[in-house]
Enzyme design. Structure first.
Site, PDB file in Angstrom:
ATOM      1  N   ASP A   1       0.838  -1.197   0.000  1.00 57.30           N
ATOM      2  CA  ASP A   1       0.000   0.000   0.000  1.00 57.30           C
ATOM      3  C   ASP A   1       0.881   1.258   0.000  1.00 57.30           C
ATOM      4  O   ASP A   1       1.899   1.307   0.695  1.00 57.30           O
ATOM      5  CB  ASP A   1      -0.858  -0.038   1.275  1.00 57.30           C
ATOM      6  CG  ASP A   1      -1.949   1.000   1.289  1.00 57.30           C
ATOM      7  OD1 ASP A   1      -2.757   1.005   0.354  1.00 57.30           O
ATOM      8  OD2 ASP A   1      -2.002   1.808   2.241  1.00 57.30           O
TER       9      ASP A   1
ATOM     10  N   GLU B   1       1.873  -0.499  -4.918  1.00 54.75           N
ATOM     11  CA  GLU B   1       1.014   0.604  -5.319  1.00 54.75           C
ATOM     12  C   GLU B   1       1.915   1.844  -5.284  1.00 54.75           C
ATOM     13  O   GLU B   1       1.922   2.601  -4.320  1.00 54.75           O
ATOM     14  CB  GLU B   1      -0.159   0.776  -4.348  1.00 54.75           C
ATOM     15  CG  GLU B   1      -1.111   1.864  -4.798  1.00 54.75           C
ATOM     16  CD  GLU B   1      -1.962   2.467  -3.682  1.00 54.75           C
ATOM     17  OE1 GLU B   1      -3.051   2.951  -3.991  1.00 54.75           O
ATOM     18  OE2 GLU B   1      -1.540   2.486  -2.511  1.00 54.75           O
TER      19      GLU B   1
HETATM   20  C1  GLC Z   1      -4.234   2.951  -0.652  1.00 54.39           C
HETATM   21  C2  GLC Z   1      -5.407   2.005  -0.653  1.00 54.39           C
HETATM   22  C3  GLC Z   1      -6.639   2.756  -0.288  1.00 54.39           C
HETATM   23  C4  GLC Z   1      -6.454   3.339   1.084  1.00 54.39           C
HETATM   24  C5  GLC Z   1      -5.190   4.187   1.147  1.00 54.39           C
HETATM   25  C6  GLC Z   1      -4.820   4.519   2.540  1.00 54.39           C
HETATM   26  O1  GLC Z   1      -4.325   3.905  -1.638  1.00 54.39           O
HETATM   27  O2  GLC Z   1      -5.521   1.367  -1.891  1.00 54.39           O
HETATM   28  O3  GLC Z   1      -7.789   1.960  -0.331  1.00 54.39           O
HETATM   29  O4  GLC Z   1      -7.564   4.117   1.414  1.00 54.39           O
HETATM   30  O5  GLC Z   1      -4.089   3.516   0.611  1.00 54.39           O
HETATM   31  O6  GLC Z   1      -4.378   3.366   3.204  1.00 54.39           O
END
Ligand code: GLC
Length: 494
Positions: free
Chosen positions: A188, A244
């Site tokens: 994440d 991500e």
């Molecule tokens: C990432 C996740 C998202 C979440 C954010 C904060 O972007 O994909 O769903 O709200 O992180 O953790």
């Protein structure tokens, strides 16, 4: 199993609360995923990524973790997770979890017991903004009489990675899951782990707004990714790090693979999701990505996820022909595709009335998180988010050889049969306006017509292996290939 198994794989994202409910309490769970492994094996996916499964107050539905080595009671137990991993592995499917290293829940015991794990200041030190809510990213804590940093919700304090004791905690967490047979992590906000040590103001660029140069995207983050990669490679097979790394700057994004290919194994290509389903826009994005990537780096393509919503709505406005074009693209570009549960059905955004919205973000991401429709009846009892439309469902589409589900399954099988469709080099071909065509290695050509007029491609020789319309499959192409609007073809070349 080859070392870097993920390069040939098709990944499948499961939002656990919304996938399958084994105990009828309206919330999907791990045992539900296990019960549906037969479906995932039939579909042909190689690995499942589960959004966070850990104990969490659910302010951000699992992304506010209060215990990194536990399982949320709504979703089951550690034994349920072990059973899922072993039954999935028995079917040739690996299981990936979601690692949230940027922040914890404010309910995590660390927040009170190890305040030094977080970022504090006596006064609001800079202009950083919270992603949820948009106001200051600093919140006053009465108990400590100081402000803490939260790049996301107030209930999600950011960790202080400058504290040398934080990294070993996360290495322990990685090992805990890797030792249990978890095949890797989706990481994440992999671009945000470190924050600027001096807490400098983010620059504000006139007309463009704030750039997260100091609150995120710090160079020190690369060192953490390198350490995790080293750790992941001590396992056999090596564990996957899928990031991500949410940058739309292609060069910056490419940096997360590591200067020496020693950071992320895969990174989601968000640039593509910001393009329309338009040949000129998309081929430009893909050309930029191909040009920027280090020689040995492998992108991860997706059109939907739990944040950006569903491709069938965003790219295709519910038109199944265009959904199939998008799926054909995702599964035949050079890289690893990741389907979001329901993509294979052409599932569109769910209808979530204002009174049922549960998401902390604005606009709500709930329409992209509604329950998986397993049948026309849905197979859910009073689910946590509404399931209003079951017109696209697994049972009906499994029984219909013309369905988008059967198309997706055939596409996955073809990708496996023609090795170049996953391993071959990507070479863009000349194509008329509205169309986009590429060669994969020596064995396949993919052509999409995303425009409104019929187009003709030339100099293509081979046999039609798959079409979005399911017509003409098996026919021979000797030079000319006619493509109606909103259609795609894979030609096995000779
Ligand atoms: C990432 C996740 C998202 C979440 C954010 C904060 O972007 O994909 O769903 O709200 O992180 O953790």
């Amino acid at each position: 199993m080859s070392d870097r198994w993920w390069r040939d794989a098709v990944l499948y994202q499961v939002y656990p609360r919304s996938f399958a409910d084994s105990n009828g309490d309206g919330v999907g769970d791990l045992a539900g995923v296990t019960e549906r492994l037969e479906y995932l094996e039939w579909l042909g996916v190689d690995a499942v990524w589960l959004n966070p499964v850990h104990p969490s107050p659910n302010v951000d539905w699992g992304y506010d973790v209060s215990d990194y080595t536990g399982i949320h009671p709504d979703l089951g137990t550690l034994e349920d997770l072990d059973r899922l991993v072993s039954e999935a592995n028995a079917r040739g499917i690996r299981v990936l979890l979601d690692l949230v290293p940027n922040h914890t829940s404010a309910q995590h015991p660390w927040f009170r017991q190890r305040p030094d794990f977080y970022v504090w200041a006596d006064d609001v030190p800079n202009n950083w903004e919270s992603i949820f809510g948009g106001g200051s990213a600093w919140e006053y804590d009465d108990e400590r009489g100081q402000y803490y940093l939260h790049n996301f919700a107030v209930e999600q304090p950011d960790l202080n990675w400058w504290n040398p004791e934080v990294a070993p905690e996360f290495e322990r967490i990685l090992r805990f899951w890797f030792d249990r047979g978890v095949a890797g992590f989706r990481i994440d906000v992999a671009h945000a782990i470190y924050k600027d040590r001096e807490l400098r103001d983010d620059p504000v660029i006139p007309g463009l707004g704030m750039r997260r140069r100091y609150s995120m995207f710090r160079p020190e983050t690369h060192k953490i990714l390198q350490r995790w990669r080293t750790l992941a490679e001590t396992y056999d097979p090596p564990r996957l790090l899928l990031g991500e790394a949410y940058s739309l700057d292609v060069e910056q994004w490419a940096g997360y693979f590591g200067e020496h290919g020693d950071e992320l194994d895969l990174a989601f290509a968000f640039m593509l999701t910001h393009a329309d389903l338009d040949a000129a826009q998309m081929r430009t994005v893909v050309a930029e990505i191909e040009a920027a990537l280090p020689a040995d780096a492998w992108p991860c393509w997706m059109g939907s996820n739990h944040d950006i919503g569903r491709l069938a709505t965003r790219w295709a406005n519910g038109d199944d022909a265009r959904v199939r074009c998008a799926l054909m693209m995702l599964l035949t570009l050079r890289g690893t595709p990741c389907l979001y549960y329901g993509d294979e059905l052409g599932l569109t955004a769910g209808d979530v009335p204002a009174s049922r919205i549960l998401d902390v973000a604005e606009p709500s991401r709930d329409p992209g998180r509604t329950p998986m429709p397993w049948s026309a009846e849905g197979d859910w009892h009073d689910p946590w988010l509404p399931l209003a439309d079951t017109s696209r469902n697994v049972e009906d589409q499994r029984a219909d050889s013309d369905s988008t589900l059967q198309f997706t399954r055939d596409l996955i099988a073809l990708r496996r049969r023609i090795g170049d469709l996953h391993g071959g080099a990507y070479v863009e071909l000349d194509a008329p306006d509205g169309a986009w065509a590429w060669r994969r290695g020596g064995r396949a050509v993919v052509a999409l017509n995303l425009g409104d007029d019929e187009v003709e491609l030339v100099d293509i020789h081979g046999a039609i292996a798959l079409t979005t319309s399911r017509s003409h499959e098996g026919e021979v192409v000797s030079g000319r290939l006619l493509l109606p609007p909103s259609s795609g073809v894979i030609v096995e070349t000779v």
